[in-house]
Design an enzyme around this catalytic site. Structure first.
Site, mmCIF file in Angstrom:
data_model
loop_
_atom_site.group_PDB
_atom_site.id
_atom_site.type_symbol
_atom_site.label_atom_id
_atom_site.label_comp_id
_atom_site.label_asym_id
_atom_site.label_seq_id
_atom_site.Cartn_x
_atom_site.Cartn_y
_atom_site.Cartn_z
ATOM 1 N N ASP A 387 0.853 -1.192 0.000
ATOM 2 C CA ASP A 387 0.000 0.000 0.000
ATOM 3 C C ASP A 387 0.893 1.248 0.000
ATOM 4 O O ASP A 387 2.106 1.163 0.167
ATOM 5 C CB ASP A 387 -0.889 -0.056 1.260
ATOM 6 C CG ASP A 387 -1.986 1.006 1.262
ATOM 7 O OD1 ASP A 387 -2.328 1.533 0.179
ATOM 8 O OD2 ASP A 387 -2.499 1.310 2.357
ATOM 9 N N GLU A 390 2.676 5.202 -3.845
ATOM 10 C CA GLU A 390 2.650 6.185 -4.973
ATOM 11 C C GLU A 390 3.956 6.977 -5.058
ATOM 12 O O GLU A 390 4.269 7.410 -6.164
ATOM 13 C CB GLU A 390 1.455 7.113 -4.817
ATOM 14 C CG GLU A 390 0.128 6.409 -5.042
ATOM 15 C CD GLU A 390 -0.241 5.418 -3.920
ATOM 16 O OE1 GLU A 390 0.247 5.637 -2.789
ATOM 17 O OE2 GLU A 390 -0.951 4.457 -4.175
ATOM 18 N N ASP A 458 -9.106 3.542 -2.859
ATOM 19 C CA ASP A 458 -10.159 3.891 -1.899
ATOM 20 C C ASP A 458 -11.414 4.406 -2.588
ATOM 21 O O ASP A 458 -11.647 5.614 -2.693
ATOM 22 C CB ASP A 458 -9.634 4.944 -0.913
ATOM 23 C CG ASP A 458 -8.479 4.405 -0.096
ATOM 24 O OD1 ASP A 458 -8.263 3.167 -0.107
ATOM 25 O OD2 ASP A 458 -7.785 5.210 0.546
HETATM 26 O O1 MIG Z 1 -3.927 6.021 4.705
HETATM 27 O O2 MIG Z 1 -3.849 0.741 5.574
HETATM 28 O O3 MIG Z 1 -5.986 2.204 0.181
HETATM 29 O O4 MIG Z 1 -6.998 -0.045 1.474
HETATM 30 O O5 MIG Z 1 -7.070 0.033 4.289
HETATM 31 C C1 MIG Z 1 -4.729 4.917 4.411
HETATM 32 C C2 MIG Z 1 -5.005 1.502 5.700
HETATM 33 C C3 MIG Z 1 -3.881 3.711 4.214
HETATM 34 C C4 MIG Z 1 -5.072 3.002 2.232
HETATM 35 C C5 MIG Z 1 -5.525 1.807 1.439
HETATM 36 C C6 MIG Z 1 -6.577 1.081 2.207
HETATM 37 C C7 MIG Z 1 -6.054 0.663 3.565
HETATM 38 C C8 MIG Z 1 -5.564 1.907 4.330
HETATM 39 N N1 MIG Z 1 -4.540 2.604 3.530
#
Ligand code: MIG
Length: 753
Positions: A387, A390, A458
Site C-alpha cells: 500500500d 505512490e 479507496d
Molecule cells: O492512509 O492501511 O488504500 O486499502 O485500508 C490509508 C489503511 C492507508 C489506504 C488503502 C486502504 C487501507 C488503508 N490505507
C-alpha cells in the site's frame, strides 16, 4: 516559454538494426520489435534512450527501409512507417496503405522547455480505449488525463489522476485498430481532443523522451497480446487468491481475525483469505507484529491454516525513523533510503510518524527489502499487500529535490510502486521457494502485471462507484493488467444492504474478489445484513467457487496471451457503436462465454445491450437475440449475466475453500449455438511453479454443433486432474436432451450431444 519544434531531417543512418534520424533539435531512433511493433524514440539524450522499467524485449536487430529525397519508409509484414523528412513526421499504415495514425502535419513533436509533446491527427470516427486505471467513459475521446501516481483517497468518479500509470491506449477508427505505449515515467499527459475543436490528440510528458511503441495488430486482442509480449505477462496466481477474500481496516487482533474466519465456516460462506491491515504491526513498523494483539503470529496463522485460510498482510514503504528498529538501523547504515541532494535522508510523515523511504530502484535495496519478509513468511504469511507506494506521505507533496539514486522524484514517481512490488515479489518468491506468493499493489506502471495484482484504491460505497469499478477493471484489462480487484462494498462510507448484495454479485465476476472497508466503518462480513441478504451474498460467493475451474482457465490464457479475464465489449466489438453508449459501456465479457451487465442497487430492471449473436440468460436460459438492446429483469438476487450461444463453462460443485478437495465432479455447461466453439481448460496444483516444468493439465474442449459432439482433446502435461467424473449440462438444447456422466480421463473424451 521556450518552444522548439523537431524540425527538418539532417541525417539518416542505419547501424545495428537501428535507424537514427537527426534534426537540429533531437534524434529519432527507430527500431522494430516484431512485425506489429515498431518503436520510435525521439530523444535529446541518446545515451540514456534505452532504459525502461516496462519493456522486457529487445528489438529484432534488423530494419527494412528505403530512402528517397523526401521520405524514409520502414516496412514490416504488418506495418508501413512512412517518415517524411521535412519536417520530420511519422505516419503508420497497414501494408495495404490504410492510414492507422500519424503526426499532426502542422505541430508534430515539439518541446516547451523540458516538456515534450506529440500531436497526432484525429480521425473523424476515432475512439480511444485504455490508459489503465482512469475514471471517465470507456471511450476516452474528448477527455484528458494525467499520469502522476497519487494517493487518491476520497476520489470521485471524476478524479484524475488515481494511483496507477498505464500510458497505453488503443485507437479505433475506419474499421482499423492500433495501439500506442508512451514509455516515459515522468508526469505524463494524454489528451484525446478534449479542447481543440477536434483537431488533434496530444500526448507528452514533463521531461524525458517521446519514446513510444506503436502496435499495428488489426484486432484488439492482437494488440493486447503484443503489449504484454513487450512488457511481460503474469504468472499463474495462487489458486487461493481467486477465492473470496475478506479484508478490513483493521481486524484489530489475531483473535478477531480468527473469529471472523471461523464465522465464515459456521455460516457456510466459502472463503479463502483473511487480511491484516496496518494495525497488526508494532507502531506501524514494517516487518513487525504487535506484541500484544498478535503476540504469537505462528500459532495464529496455524489456526487460520487449520480452517483452510491464507493470510495476507499489508506492508507500506515508509520505514519509521527510530533507532533500534532493525529496518531503520540497517537502511541508514547502508544508505538504502531516498535522499536530498546533499545526502541527507528524506523524511516524510505517514502512519508510523517520521519515515524514510527505501530506494527500490537499486537492486541491493530490493534484495534487502525482499529478504526482510521472513518476518512475515516464517510464521506463515503467503500474501503481501503493498500500500501507500505512490509513494504517499501526509499532504502528498514529496519535494521535487528528493532523490532515488541519481534520479529526482518527479522522474521516477510513477514507477516507485512497481519497483516496490517487484522487490516484494522477487524477495518473497525466493523465500517461499517453489510456492507462489500473492502480491497486491496500489501504485503501478505498465509491466507491474509481471509481479503483482492491483486494486483500484479507496472507492466509496455508492452505486456510481460500483459501476466505475467495473469500468476501471475493464480499462486495466486492455492495458495489460488482468489481475485486478475493487473494494467490494466501497472502501469509504457504509453500503446499504442492497448495495452490498449487488456489489457481491459483481464481485463474482471481478478478477480478484475482495471485500474491504475503511477504519470505523460498519462491519462488512456477509452475515452483517440479515438472514435474507446473507443468503444472497452466500449465493454469489458460492457462484464464484463454482466458476473457479473456468476462472482458473481464463488466468491461464492471460499467462499465454495477456488477454484479460474481464473484457470490455470493445475487445471483441471495437467497431460496434452501441457498446460505447453510457448505458452499456460498463458491460463486459467474463472470459469468452459470459456477458456481465453491472446494475446499480436501487433498480430491479435494466437495459442491456447484447452484441450480435444469440444469448441466454445465465440461470434461466431464457434466449435473447443479439445486436440489440433489451430491457431485462435485474432483481437483487440475479444481476444480469448472459451466456453466449456456444459457450463452454467448466464449473465445479461448491467448496468452502480452494483447499477443499471437493467431490471430484467437473461439470461442463454448454449453451446451444450454431458455430463451433472451444475453450482451453487448465488445471495445475494451484500453488507451486511445477506447471512451468510441465506439471499441468491442459486440454481443448470443442463444441461441434454440426457433428453434435463435445470433444475434449487428450490432456497434456503430467498433472493429475482433481476431477474423476465429467458431467455435461446442456442449455438451450431440445428439451429432454441430456448427457450421462462419464469418467474424467486424460485420453480424448468424445461426448455425443
Ligand atoms: O492512509 O492501511 O488504500 O486499502 O485500508 C490509508 C489503511 C492507508 C489506504 C488503502 C486502504 C487501507 C488503508 N490505507
Amino acid at each position: 516559454m521556450d518552444y522548439k519544434i523537431l524540425g527538418n531531417t539532417q541525417s539518416v543512418q542505419q547501424a545495428a538494426g537501428r535507424l537514427t534520424i537527426t534534426t537540429a533539435e533531437a534524434t529519432a531512433l527507430i527500431t522494430v520489435y516484431s512485425p506489429t511493433v515498431i518503436r520510435v524514440n525521439i530523444t535529446r539524450n541518446v545515451q540514456d534512450a534505452d532504459a525502461s522499467f516496462a519493456v522486457i524485449r529487445e528489438p529484432l536487430g534488423q530494419i527494412e527501409h528505403q530512402e528517397t529525397d523526401t521520405e524514409v519508409i520502414v516496412t514490416t509484414d504488418a506495418l508501413t512507417l512512412r517518415i517524411s523528412k521535412d519536417p520530420l513526421r511519422f505516419a503508420f499504415y497497414t501494408p495495404d496503405g490504410k492510414l492507422l495514425s500519424k503526426d499532426d502535419e502542422r505541430f508534430g513533436t515539439s518541446w516547451q522547455n523540458s516538456r515534450v509533446i506529440n500531436h497526432r491527427e484525429l480521425n473523424p470516427d476515432e475512439r480511444f480505449i485504455g490508459l489503465g486505471e482512469k475514471v471517465g467513459d470507456l471511450n476516452r475521446r474528448a477527455s484528458s488525463f494525467t499520469n502522476w501516481n497519487t494517493d487518491a483517497s476520497d476520489h470521485t468518479p471524476k478524479t484524475d489522476p488515481l494511483y496507477e500509470t498505464f500510458p497505453f491506449f488503443i485507437g479505433i477508427h475506419s474499421g482499423l485498430t492500433y495501439g500506442l505505449f508512451l514509455d516515459n515515467t515522468h508526469k505524463s499527459y494524454f489528451d484525446f481532443a478534449a479542447s481543440c475543436d477536434d483537431q488533434f490528440i496530444w500526448l507528452g510528458a514533463d521531461d524525458g523522451d517521446l519514446n513510444y511503441y506503436f502496435f499495428g495488430a488489426q484486432t484488439v486482442p492482437g494488440i493486447i497480446e503484443d503489449l504484454t509480449w513487450l512488457t511481460g505477462r503474469m504468472e499463474m496466481p495462487p489458486l487461493w487468491s481467486l477465492g473470496y477474500q475478506q479484508c478490513r481496516w483493521s481486524y484489530m487482533s489475531a483473535n478477531e481475525v480468527l473469529d471472523v474466519a471461523s464465522k465464515f465456516r459456521e455460516h457456510n460462506v466459502p472463503a479463502d483469505v483473511m487480511y491484516c491491515d496496518i494495525d497488526y504491526m508494532e507502531g506501524f513498523k514494517i516487518f513487525t507484529w504487535n506484541q500484544e494483539t498478535f503476540a504469537d503470529p505462528k500459532a495464529f496463522i496455524d489456526k487460520l491454516k487449520a480452517m483452510n485460510f491464507k493470510l495476507v498482510t499489508i506492508v507500506d514503504p515508509g520505514i519509521k525513523v527510530e533507532k533500534g528498529y532493525q529496518q531503520y538501523d540497517e537502511g541508514v547504515e547502508k544508505g538504502y533510503f531516498a535522499t536530498y541532494p546533499n545526502g541527507e535522508n528524506y523524511i516524510g510523515e505517514v502512519w508510523p510518524g517520521r519515515c524514510h523511504f527505501p530506494d527500490f530502484f537499486r537492486e541491493d535495496v530490493r534484495e534487502w527489502w525482499g529478504a526482510a519478509f521472513t518476518a512475515l513468511t516464517d510464521p506463515g504469511v503467503e500474501g503481501f499487500w503493498n500500500d501507500m507506494n505512490e509513494p504517499a506521505v501526509w499532504n502528498q507533496n514529496i519535494p521535487w529535490i528528493v532523490k532515488f539514486g541519481d534520479k529526482f522524484m518527479p522522474e521516477v514517481r510513477n514507477v516507485y510502486g512497481m519497483m516496490m512490488a517487484k522487490a516484494t515479489y522477487d524477495g518473497t518468491r525466493k523465500i517461499l521457494g517453489n510456492k507462489r506468493p500473492f502480491v497486491l499493489t496500489r501504485a503501478a506502471y505498465t509491466g507491474t502485471q509481471r509481479f503483482s495484482a492491483v486494486w483500484t484504491g479507496d472507492n466509496t460505497a455508492t452505486d456510481e462507484h460500483l459501476l466505475l469499478g467495473a469500468r476501471l477493471v475493464n480499462s486495466l484489462g486492455v492495458s495489460g493488467m488482468a489481475f485486478v480487484g475493487v473494494d467490494i462494498g466501497g472502501f469509504s462510507g457504509n453500503p446499504t444492504p442492497e448495495m452490498m448484495v449487488r456489489w457481491n454479485s459483481l464481485g463474482v465476476f471481478t478478477p480478484m474478489y475482495r471485500n474491504h472497508s475503511i477504519k470505523d466503518s460498519d462491519y462488512r462480513e456477509p452475515w452483517q445484513y440479515g438472514e435474507q441478504n446473507l443468503e444472497l451474498i452466500r449465493h454469489s460467493i458460492e457462484q464464484r467457487y463454482r466458476l473457479l475451474p473456468y476462472l482458473y482457465s481464463l488466468f491461464y490464457e492471460t499467462t499465454l496471451t495477456g488477454m484479460p479475464v474481464c473484457r470490455t465489449l470493445a475487445i471483441d466489438h471495437p467497431h460496434d457503436a452501441a457498446i460505447y453508449y453510457k448505458d452499456y459501456q460498463d458491460q463486459f465479457m467474463f472470459g469468452p462465454g459470459l456477458l456481465v451487465a453491472p446494475v446499480i442497487s436501487t433498480v430491479t430492471t435494466a437495459k442491456v445491450y447484447l452484441p450480435c449473436g444469440d444469448w441466454y440468460r445465465f440461470g434461466s436460459d431464457e434466449r435473447y437475440t443479439g445486436g440489440q438492446e433489451h430491457t431485462v429483469d435485474a432483481p437483487l438476487s440475479d444481476m444480469p449475466v448472459f451466456a453466449k450461444a456456444g459457450a463452454i463453462i467448466p464449473m465445479q460443485n461448491v467448496i468452502q475453500s480452494t483447499q477443499d478437495a471437493g467431490d471430484g465432479v467437473l461439470t461442463l455447461h454448454v449453451w446451444s449455438g450454431n458455430d463451433m466453439t472451444d475453450l482451453v481448460y487448465y488445471e495445475d496444483d494451484g500453488h507451486t511453479y511445477n506447471y512451468q516444468q510441465g506439471q499441468k493439465h491442459v486440454r481443448t474442449i470443442t463444441f461441434d454443433p454440426a457433428a453434435g459432439k463435445l470433444i475434449l482433446t487428450a490432456a497434456e502435461g503430467s498433472f493429475t486432474s482433481r476431477f474423476h467424473t465429467l458431467e455435461v449440462t446442456l442449455h438451450g438444447f431440445d428439451a429432454g436432451r441430456s448427457v450421462q456422466p462419464v469418467n474424467y480421463v486424460n485420453d480424448e473424451i468424445v461426448i455425443d450431444l
